[in-house]
Each structure stands twice: as C-alpha cells, then as structure tokens.
Design an enzyme around this catalytic site. Structure first.
Site, PDB file in Angstrom:
ATOM      1  N   GLY A 188      -3.617 -42.121 -35.364  1.00 15.11           N
ATOM      2  CA  GLY A 188      -3.035 -43.229 -34.455  1.00 15.11           C
ATOM      3  C   GLY A 188      -2.056 -42.663 -33.465  1.00 15.11           C
ATOM      4  O   GLY A 188      -2.474 -41.701 -32.561  1.00 15.11           O
ATOM      5  N   GLY A 189      -0.859 -43.328 -33.581  1.00 18.37           N
ATOM      6  CA  GLY A 189       0.012 -42.965 -32.266  1.00 18.37           C
ATOM      7  C   GLY A 189       0.456 -43.975 -31.500  1.00 18.37           C
ATOM      8  O   GLY A 189      -0.240 -45.034 -31.420  1.00 18.37           O
ATOM      9  N   ASP A 211      -1.293 -40.136 -43.099  1.00 18.31           N
ATOM     10  CA  ASP A 211      -0.566 -41.046 -42.381  1.00 18.31           C
ATOM     11  C   ASP A 211      -0.930 -41.896 -41.467  1.00 18.31           C
ATOM     12  O   ASP A 211      -1.668 -41.368 -40.368  1.00 18.31           O
ATOM     13  CB  ASP A 211       0.789 -40.202 -41.569  1.00 18.31           C
ATOM     14  CG  ASP A 211       1.823 -41.195 -40.907  1.00 18.31           C
ATOM     15  OD1 ASP A 211       2.429 -41.567 -41.851  1.00 18.31           O
ATOM     16  OD2 ASP A 211       1.940 -41.132 -39.778  1.00 18.31           O
ATOM     17  N   ASP A 250      -0.671 -44.357 -38.520  1.00 19.70           N
ATOM     18  CA  ASP A 250       0.324 -44.700 -37.418  1.00 19.70           C
ATOM     19  C   ASP A 250      -0.117 -45.718 -36.614  1.00 19.70           C
ATOM     20  O   ASP A 250      -0.517 -45.419 -35.242  1.00 19.70           O
ATOM     21  CB  ASP A 250       0.586 -43.411 -36.584  1.00 19.70           C
ATOM     22  CG  ASP A 250       1.900 -43.478 -35.900  1.00 19.70           C
ATOM     23  OD1 ASP A 250       2.469 -44.697 -35.907  1.00 19.70           O
ATOM     24  OD2 ASP A 250       2.221 -42.382 -35.215  1.00 19.70           O
ATOM     25  N   GLU A 284       0.346 -48.737 -34.269  1.00 18.62           N
ATOM     26  CA  GLU A 284       1.448 -49.345 -33.608  1.00 18.62           C
ATOM     27  C   GLU A 284       0.741 -50.359 -32.832  1.00 18.62           C
ATOM     28  O   GLU A 284       0.545 -50.119 -31.316  1.00 18.62           O
ATOM     29  CB  GLU A 284       2.223 -48.074 -32.720  1.00 18.62           C
ATOM     30  CG  GLU A 284       2.715 -47.052 -33.590  1.00 18.62           C
ATOM     31  CD  GLU A 284       3.645 -45.985 -32.649  1.00 18.62           C
ATOM     32  OE1 GLU A 284       4.074 -46.286 -31.845  1.00 18.62           O
ATOM     33  OE2 GLU A 284       3.604 -44.845 -33.360  1.00 18.62           O
ATOM     34  N   TYR A 285       0.752 -51.641 -33.076  1.00 17.74           N
ATOM     35  CA  TYR A 285       1.427 -52.113 -34.277  1.00 17.74           C
ATOM     36  C   TYR A 285       0.490 -53.413 -34.780  1.00 17.74           C
ATOM     37  O   TYR A 285      -0.133 -54.011 -33.866  1.00 17.74           O
ATOM     38  CB  TYR A 285       2.778 -52.729 -34.383  1.00 17.74           C
ATOM     39  CG  TYR A 285       3.907 -51.818 -33.649  1.00 17.74           C
ATOM     40  CD1 TYR A 285       4.363 -50.758 -34.371  1.00 17.74           C
ATOM     41  CD2 TYR A 285       4.244 -51.928 -32.311  1.00 17.74           C
ATOM     42  CE1 TYR A 285       5.353 -49.835 -34.136  1.00 17.74           C
ATOM     43  CE2 TYR A 285       5.181 -50.947 -31.736  1.00 17.74           C
ATOM     44  CZ  TYR A 285       5.516 -50.012 -32.732  1.00 17.74           C
ATOM     45  OH  TYR A 285       6.529 -49.309 -32.126  1.00 17.74           O
ATOM     46  N   MET A 303      10.201 -45.578 -38.169  1.00 17.99           N
ATOM     47  CA  MET A 303      10.572 -44.784 -36.854  1.00 17.99           C
ATOM     48  C   MET A 303      11.805 -45.305 -36.288  1.00 17.99           C
ATOM     49  O   MET A 303      11.931 -46.107 -35.373  1.00 17.99           O
ATOM     50  CB  MET A 303       9.272 -45.017 -35.886  1.00 17.99           C
ATOM     51  CG  MET A 303       7.946 -44.564 -36.319  1.00 17.99           C
ATOM     52  SD  MET A 303       6.647 -44.872 -35.264  1.00 17.99           S
ATOM     53  CE  MET A 303       6.291 -46.357 -35.350  1.00 17.99           C
ATOM     54  N   THR A 304      13.059 -44.711 -37.007  1.00 19.47           N
ATOM     55  CA  THR A 304      14.272 -45.189 -36.506  1.00 19.47           C
ATOM     56  C   THR A 304      14.536 -44.404 -35.290  1.00 19.47           C
ATOM     57  O   THR A 304      15.775 -43.697 -35.219  1.00 19.47           O
ATOM     58  CB  THR A 304      15.228 -44.957 -37.797  1.00 19.47           C
ATOM     59  OG1 THR A 304      15.248 -43.969 -38.146  1.00 19.47           O
ATOM     60  CG2 THR A 304      15.260 -46.091 -38.437  1.00 19.47           C
ATOM     61  N   TYR A 305      13.724 -44.431 -34.040  1.00 19.47           N
ATOM     62  CA  TYR A 305      14.118 -43.641 -32.880  1.00 19.47           C
ATOM     63  C   TYR A 305      13.432 -44.819 -31.993  1.00 19.47           C
ATOM     64  O   TYR A 305      12.802 -45.624 -32.377  1.00 19.47           O
ATOM     65  CB  TYR A 305      13.665 -42.373 -32.806  1.00 19.47           C
ATOM     66  CG  TYR A 305      12.457 -42.080 -33.636  1.00 19.47           C
ATOM     67  CD1 TYR A 305      11.051 -42.325 -33.100  1.00 19.47           C
ATOM     68  CD2 TYR A 305      12.287 -41.098 -34.717  1.00 19.47           C
ATOM     69  CE1 TYR A 305       9.923 -42.202 -33.697  1.00 19.47           C
ATOM     70  CE2 TYR A 305      11.196 -41.014 -35.561  1.00 19.47           C
ATOM     71  CZ  TYR A 305       9.877 -41.450 -34.908  1.00 19.47           C
ATOM     72  OH  TYR A 305       8.435 -41.230 -35.367  1.00 19.47           O
ATOM     73  N   ASP A 306      13.904 -44.389 -30.599  1.00 18.82           N
ATOM     74  CA  ASP A 306      13.403 -45.158 -29.581  1.00 18.82           C
ATOM     75  C   ASP A 306      13.821 -46.631 -29.719  1.00 18.82           C
ATOM     76  O   ASP A 306      13.294 -47.553 -29.379  1.00 18.82           O
ATOM     77  CB  ASP A 306      11.837 -45.358 -29.350  1.00 18.82           C
ATOM     78  CG  ASP A 306      11.250 -43.865 -28.736  1.00 18.82           C
ATOM     79  OD1 ASP A 306      12.283 -43.357 -28.091  1.00 18.82           O
ATOM     80  OD2 ASP A 306      10.085 -43.555 -28.972  1.00 18.82           O
ATOM     81  N   TRP A 310      10.213 -36.983 -35.473  1.00 23.14           N
ATOM     82  CA  TRP A 310       9.216 -36.505 -34.363  1.00 23.14           C
ATOM     83  C   TRP A 310       9.880 -35.677 -33.497  1.00 23.14           C
ATOM     84  O   TRP A 310      10.956 -35.928 -32.811  1.00 23.14           O
ATOM     85  CB  TRP A 310       8.799 -37.846 -33.803  1.00 23.14           C
ATOM     86  CG  TRP A 310       7.818 -37.549 -32.674  1.00 23.14           C
ATOM     87  CD1 TRP A 310       8.112 -37.344 -31.289  1.00 23.14           C
ATOM     88  CD2 TRP A 310       6.458 -37.460 -32.766  1.00 23.14           C
ATOM     89  NE1 TRP A 310       7.032 -37.216 -30.546  1.00 23.14           N
ATOM     90  CE2 TRP A 310       5.930 -37.323 -31.426  1.00 23.14           C
ATOM     91  CE3 TRP A 310       5.495 -37.427 -33.930  1.00 23.14           C
ATOM     92  CZ2 TRP A 310       4.691 -36.940 -31.213  1.00 23.14           C
ATOM     93  CZ3 TRP A 310       4.260 -37.290 -33.709  1.00 23.14           C
ATOM     94  CH2 TRP A 310       3.724 -36.951 -32.167  1.00 23.14           C
TER      95      TRP A 310
END
Length: 399
Positions: A101-102, A138, A140, A142-143, A210-213, A376
């Site tokens: 994904g991604g 994993d 991924d 989104e979403y 994903m506690t970033y962006d 990441w």
C-alpha cells in the site's frame, strides 16, 4: 626497556580486546520493545551495510494491489528484497516484513469488497511470503472508507477491512515461519470511526500509528508534524493557529478541543477504546516539513506562512544543511516534546524529529508498556554514528 616491550604490548592487546568485548556486548543488547523500520531501498543499495542489529523488524516498502494481487510494480524490487532477507543469517532475531500500500495506493476497496476478491489477494500474500521467506505483512491502506489522494473508497470498507485482516491472519497462520501481521493507522481520531478497531485488533499483532504528518505543508499555520506531547488548544493562545481554529469552530458550530494532534493524544484515545498497550506502536519521522514566509513571533511556531518551503527533507539533509547553518536556530517545545528550527533571516520554519525527541518517544513507549516504536523511513537517517536510529536503539535497550 627491551624486556618491558613485550609486556607493554601484551597489556595494550588486553585493553583493546576488553574494549572490543564491551563494545560488542553493548551492540548486542536486545531492545525491550519493538523497533520497526520502514525501508525503501536506496539508490546505492547495500543491505549488508544497514544497521540491522539495531532493529527488531524491517518492513520493505512497498508492494501494491495490482490486478487484485499483492505484487511489486518493479521486478527489481524482488531481487532487492531477496538480498535483504539474506542478511537475516547475520541477524537471526530480525524479522523481515513486506508492506503493501502506502500513500495514494489504490485497489484496497475493490479488492476487499467481495469474498472472492479477498481470497485472491490473501492467496497471493501467502504465495509471496513463502517465495521470499518473509516474517510478516504490514497492510498500509490509506484509508478505509476515506478517499485520500484520489483512492477509491466506500462505506463498506469499514467491515471489509475487518474481514480482510481476519482472512489474512488465518492464512498467514498456516505458514511454517511465524508471521507478524501489522497495519498502519492514522494519528488522528476520525480514522478510527471508519474501522472496527476492537475486532481488527483481534487479528493484528501491532497497529503502527503514523504519528507524523500531523500538520501538512499546506497548513495555513506552522506546527509540529510529529510531536509526542499532548497539546491542548489553550497552548496555542495568542497565535494565528488559535485564531484559525476558533473561527473554524464557529463556522462548524463545534466547541470540542481541537488542539494539535500528537502521539500521546492518539495513544490515550486508543487505550480508551480498549486497545491493549502492547499492540500499539507509535511513529517517528526521519524527515521534516518546512514553511516559508513565517514571521518571527514565537520563533515561528503556530504562525502564518506563505506555503511550503520544501515538501519534505530527509533527516540527513536537515542535519547536514540546516542544523549546521548558523541562520537556523534550534528550539525545544516542552509541551509538544518536539524540536524545531527557525531561520529569522529567511523566515523559514522546520518541524522534525531529532535524537532527543526520538529518545523521548522510545522512553514513552517503554513507560506506557507499548508495543514499541516505528519510523518512516530508514533511508532518510544520517550515516553518522549518532543517528536517529542509534538514539532510539539505545533508549530501547537501556534495561
């Protein structure tokens, strides 16, 4: 004096040997929580040079949903994955996983919509993981139920995501190698309205948050994109960010607290929803976000801007170009538990993680007895000895 030389050499040899043993003991410490790296192969790809001894998991990124199956877009990626898996002989405790994904990766909604489609995908995962002798997967997506970056989405994604994770878990359990099943989740609450959290966590080993962006480059105000600390609205008082949020709430008729997102905030929320702490993995960013046209008040924090200075910058660039530039000054926000750089001369603000903040995130994971920390991505780290991963590893291995 001639007779002393062999004795001196012997003593020196003993000291060098002792130092080497101590160093190896230090390097051989095992992290007491998971330390997971997402990894996109670098242009100069040398997997044998990666600091794999400092990781518990490495997640090779990405495969995609192509024609209903999990596949690489580029065949060369398969050869690179094989090279990475070969490194496991030198790191027997390392788990090598694959991410599917991604951001902007489509196909999940259609693939998970019917039992027939899910079966086709799950069988491709089993075949893929057997072929490469992997240790896990994993997801991924989104979403689910949210059409991000133009991806397809439908309300039924909420239930279909649960079915997909259930069927993946059951299929992966049939493999000889023990399989770790994870998924990447968002660092903001509305995401969790669109998945059946309790049910999904019955099938996943970890949820990688994903506690970033947490604030994007297109935001009308600057902020921390990967903070640890719990930030409330009152912490923004007197700033353009506070004014923007107040006006937005009036328009929406909403009086809830809309303080900035953070790792502590979303972890607290997930724990309240009944997720086991040992299944939660918080995220760190090995890259930064930057804005231009930022006024000097509050050293640029929570101020207006004229747009992104750069979309993002790898940490190795931040260290080599910005941290060493005398025009950039580093500041520490004790509430957000996060660093930032501000250049008053050129009106540039940069939000990022550094060695101090990743250590604090890791210590937080230990204190809260979480599953661990992920980031990441590994290729963005500096190759210098005092890297972000080294700070993370040292904190995770301190007990």
């Amino acid at each position: 004096m001639k007779h002393l030389r062999p004795i001196i050499l012997l003593v020196l040899f003993g000291l060098v040997t002792a130092f080497s043993v101590l160093k190896n003991r230090s390097d051989s410490k095992e992290p007491s929580v998971a330390v997971m790296a997402y990894y996109v192969p670098e242009k100069e790809y040398h997997p044998e040079e990666l600091p794999l001894h400092q990781l518990t998991h490495i997640i090779f990124s990405f495969t995609h949903v192509i024609d209903g199956k999990m596949q690489f877009r580029n065949e060369e990626d398969g050869k690179k994955l094989e090279q990475l898996v070969e490194q496991r002989k030198n790191h027997p405790n390392l788990k090598v996983m694959i991410a599917c994904g991604g951001w902007g990766a489509d196909g999940f909604s259609d693939m998970s919509q019917t039992a027939e489609n899910r079966k086709k995908f799950v069988e491709s995962v089993v075949e893929f993981n057997q072929k490469y002798q992997l240790d896990g997967l994993d997801i991924d997506w989104e979403y689910p139920a949210i059409p991000a970056a133009g991806t397809g989405a439908r309300p039924e994604d909420k239930q279909n995501f649960t079915l997909l994770m259930k069927e993946l878990r059951e299929a992966l359990n049939t493999l000889d190698r023990e399989q770790t099943l994870t998924f990447a989740s968002a660092g903001w609450k509305p995401y969790y309205d669109n998945i059946e959290l309790e049910k999904v966590m019955g099938y996943a080993d970890y949820m990688n948050i994903m506690t970033y962006d947490q604030v994007g480059s297109n935001s009308p105000y600057t902020g921390h994109h990967t903070p640890l600390g719990y930030i409330k609205e009152r912490d923004l008082e007197g700033t353009p960010a506070a004014e923007f949020i107040t006006n937005w709430k009036k328009e929406q008729g909403d009086d809830r607290d809309y303080g900035p997102r953070s790792a502590e905030k979303i972890v607290e929320y997930c724990l309240e929803q009944g997720v086991k702490p040992e299944q939660l993995v918080i995220g760190s960013a090995f890259y930064g976000r930057a804005w231009k046209g930022v006024p000097p008040k509050n050293n640029g924090l929570y101020q207006s801007n004229s747009g992104p200075y750069i979309g993002w910058a790898a940490y190795y660039n931040i260290r080599s170009e910005f941290e060493k530039d005398p025009n950039f000054k580093r500041y520490w926000d004790s509430v957000a538990k996060a660093p930032y750089l501000y250049n008053a001369k050129d009106s540039i603000f940069i939000s990022y993680d550094d060695t101090v903040s990743v250590r604090m995130k890791t210590e937080y994971a230990l204190k809260k007895k979480l599953g661990g920390i992920m980031f990441w991505q590994l290729g963005n780290d500096t190759k210098e000895k005092n890297s972000l991963l080294k700070a993370m590893f040292n904190a995770a291995s301190q007990n």
